[in-house]
Write a protein that holds these residues in place. Structure first.
Motif, short mmCIF file in Angstrom:
data_model
loop_
_atom_site.label_atom_id
_atom_site.label_comp_id
_atom_site.label_asym_id
_atom_site.label_seq_id
_atom_site.Cartn_x
_atom_site.Cartn_y
_atom_site.Cartn_z
N ALA A 1 -4.24 36.87 -61.89
CA ALA A 1 -3.14 36.66 -60.95
C ALA A 1 -2.55 35.27 -61.11
CB ALA A 1 -3.64 36.86 -59.52
N THR A 2 -3.40 34.28 -61.27
CA THR A 2 -2.92 32.91 -61.48
C THR A 2 -2.10 32.81 -62.77
OG1 THR A 2 -4.86 32.03 -60.32
CG2 THR A 2 -3.63 30.50 -61.69
N ALA A 3 -2.58 33.47 -63.82
CA ALA A 3 -1.86 33.44 -65.09
C ALA A 3 -0.49 34.11 -64.97
CB ALA A 3 -2.69 34.13 -66.18
N LEU A 4 -0.42 35.23 -64.26
CA LEU A 4 0.87 35.91 -64.09
C LEU A 4 1.82 35.05 -63.26
CD1 LEU A 4 2.63 38.39 -64.54
CD2 LEU A 4 1.62 39.40 -62.48
N LEU A 5 1.32 34.43 -62.21
CA LEU A 5 2.16 33.56 -61.39
C LEU A 5 2.68 32.37 -62.20
CD1 LEU A 5 0.10 33.57 -58.07
CD2 LEU A 5 2.32 34.68 -58.46
N ALA A 6 1.87 31.87 -63.12
CA ALA A 6 2.32 30.77 -63.99
C ALA A 6 3.43 31.25 -64.92
CB ALA A 6 1.14 30.22 -64.78
N ARG A 7 3.34 32.49 -65.39
CA ARG A 7 4.40 33.05 -66.25
C ARG A 7 5.67 33.27 -65.42
NH1 ARG A 7 1.80 38.19 -68.70
NH2 ARG A 7 3.56 38.18 -70.16
N PHE A 8 5.53 33.68 -64.17
CA PHE A 8 6.69 33.76 -63.28
C PHE A 8 7.34 32.38 -63.13
CE2 PHE A 8 5.10 37.65 -60.61
CZ PHE A 8 5.43 38.49 -61.65
N ARG A 9 6.52 31.36 -63.05
CA ARG A 9 7.04 29.99 -62.91
C ARG A 9 7.91 29.62 -64.10
NH1 ARG A 9 8.51 26.22 -59.46
NH2 ARG A 9 10.32 26.94 -60.63
N GLN A 10 7.49 29.98 -65.29
CA GLN A 10 8.27 29.71 -66.49
C GLN A 10 9.56 30.53 -66.50
OE1 GLN A 10 6.41 26.77 -67.36
NE2 GLN A 10 7.47 27.43 -69.22
#
Length: 313
Positions: free
Chosen positions: A169-178
């Motif tokens: 979930a953290t990794a996906l949210l970081a990709r959303f950030r990008q």
């Protein structure tokens, strides 16, 4: 008014490799994204209408009642991006309130997404709609060239983030950030921790729709991978694990049996499970800590009836 559809189809090799890897693992597991063939999409919409499954109704009520506050907190946006948009019904409230010039919707079920997105073009004259049929969990970065310039809002409703373990979930949210860009924002909904009996009932509806949704995965594997699962030899089983803070959904083998999938044979012991989904539940502070780790800063939050929506920038 304009409409663009681009398909990034999930390759048969991806389904095959994911399923064979999952059935070879211990415990056996298949990614929940493969629930969503045409029948799976219809069954999920039926789940949302069941009396025990209040999540979707609660989210809609929260969004409708707090929409002026949410719109004020978000401010002007040029483009809304909704991963996992499905039938594109949830985003309509935001379109009415924010009046963006562009909408980009992403979903693994490309054909239903295209039909739903095209309907938005007629409902919102002047809105440019782009539909991307893709496995955004795998291909999210491929969406970037399809996004227009300007301020973006990533909209991820429905507690879909709960389907990912915390690290994923953290990794996906970081990709959303990008994907959002430097001045982009994230509006995200998630289910809150609550009475375990209510959570248990939500995933074990009396009409058996969730059970049919779970078992439909086996039918898909039979059809698309030449498998020979007998769905009557498996039972839907879902329960809330309060220690892990998640619903766990499984298919339990009711017999000692061998199953052939894509030319390979797999043994299921009596009582062995095939894990098909996690659905994590959160406290508001737990989720904001997770999002902060991914590079987001909490701007506002709203909660009602065991559901929460948070805005990040």
């Amino acid at each position: 008014m304009s409409f663009t559809f681009q398909d990034f189809p999930v390759a048969d090799d991806d389904l095959r490799s994911d399923v064979l890897a999952g059935l070879s693992a211990c415990p056996k597991a298949i990614p929940p994204k493969y629930f969503y063939d045409e029948r799976g999409c219809r069954l999920f919409e039926a789940i949302c209408a069941q009396p025990e499954y209040a999540l979707c109704r609660t989210e809609r009520a929260l969004m409708a009642s707090r929409l002026p506050d949410i719109a004020a907190a978000v401010g002007p946006v040029d483009c809304i991006v909704e991963p996992g948009a499905g039938e594109c019904s949830k985003v309509r409230l935001l379109l009415d309130a924010l009046h963006p010039t562009h909408l980009v919707v992403l979903d693994i079920a490309g054909a239903p997404l295209a039909a739903a997105a095209q309907a938005l073009v007629h409902a919102y004259p002047g809105l440019a709609v782009t539909a991307l049929g893709m496995d955004f969990i795998r291909d999210l970065e491929a969406a970037a060239p399809c996004l227009p310039p300007g301020r973006r809002l990533i909209y991820y409703p429905g507690s879909s983030i709960g389907n990912f373990p915390p690290e994923a979930a953290t990794a996906l949210l970081a990709r959303f950030r990008q994907l959002a860009g430097a001045d982009g924002q994230l509006l995200i909904g998630f289910d809150l921790k609550k009475d375990p009996l209510l959570l248990h009932a939500a995933y074990n509806d009396a009409a058996g729709i969730t059970a049919a949704f779970n078992l439909n995965l086996l039918e898909r594997l039979n059809r698309e991978l030449g498998a020979d699962f007998n769905p009557s030899c498996f039972r839907h089983y879902a329960f809330y694990n309060p220690v892990a803070g998640r619903i766990e959904m499984h298919l339990v083998s009711l017999a000692e049996q061998d199953v052939n999938v894509a030319g390979q044979r797999f043994h299921f012991a009596l009582g062995e499970t095939l894990h098909t989904e996690h659905s994590y539940k959160f406290r508001c502070d737990e989720f904001s800590a997770l999002a902060q780790t991914a590079g987001w800063a909490l701007k506002a939050e709203w909660a009602h009836g065991g559901f929460a929506v948070q805005l990040y920038g």
